[in-house]
Design an enzyme around this catalytic site. Structure first.
Site, PDB file in Angstrom:
ATOM      1  N   ASP A  91     -32.540  -2.935  -4.388  1.00 56.83           N
ATOM      2  CA  ASP A  91     -31.143  -2.445  -4.516  1.00 56.83           C
ATOM      3  C   ASP A  91     -30.177  -2.142  -3.463  1.00 56.83           C
ATOM      4  OD1 ASP A  91     -32.835  -0.146  -4.227  1.00 56.83           O
ATOM      5  OD2 ASP A  91     -31.859   1.145  -5.577  1.00 56.83           O
ATOM      6  N   GLU A  92     -31.124  -2.114  -2.483  1.00 56.85           N
ATOM      7  CA  GLU A  92     -30.368  -2.014  -1.233  1.00 56.85           C
ATOM      8  C   GLU A  92     -29.884  -3.249  -0.429  1.00 56.85           C
ATOM      9  OE1 GLU A  92     -29.557   1.009   0.316  1.00 56.85           O
ATOM     10  OE2 GLU A  92     -30.738   2.105  -1.349  1.00 56.85           O
TER      11      GLU A  92
END
Length: 110
Positions: A91-92
């Site tokens: 999710d980064e």
């Protein structure tokens, strides 16, 4: 296995004499204990590879982009090779690695 000197209670260190026999020797006093029947292994640090080695020297094959080198005052570089890797969680955003075409300076952006 730690061993201590029976005379002065300091830690004994492994040393090898001129005859090739290993001994546990005290640095504070003349106490020595010969080591027999035990195999001794030596740990060696291996050299780490540089980033160029990991890429197989393939920086010339990666894409180029127009971006200013952080060392612009000294090298005047306005383009850099780059590649992206997902080194953090999914999710980064991806991390972009750059290498200046002129001076070879490397930096990254998250």
């Amino acid at each position: 296995m730690l061993s201590f000197c029976p005379s002065c209670n300091n830690m004994l260190l492994i040393t090898s004499g001129d005859s090739g026999v290993y001994t546990l020797a005290c640095r504070s006093c003349p106490y020595e204990f010969p080591i027999e029947g035990i195999e001794i292994y030596d740990r060696k640090k291996l050299p780490r590879k540089e980033v160029d080695d990991v890429l197989g020297g393939g920086w010339d094959n990666v894409d180029q982009t127009k971006t200013q080198c952080p060392n612009y005052d000294t090298c005047g570089g306005e383009s850099a090779y780059f590649f992206q890797l997902q080194i953090r969680s999914a999710d980064e955003p991806m991390t972009t690695f750059y290498k200046c075409v002129n001076c070879g300076h490397r930096w990254k952006e998250n």
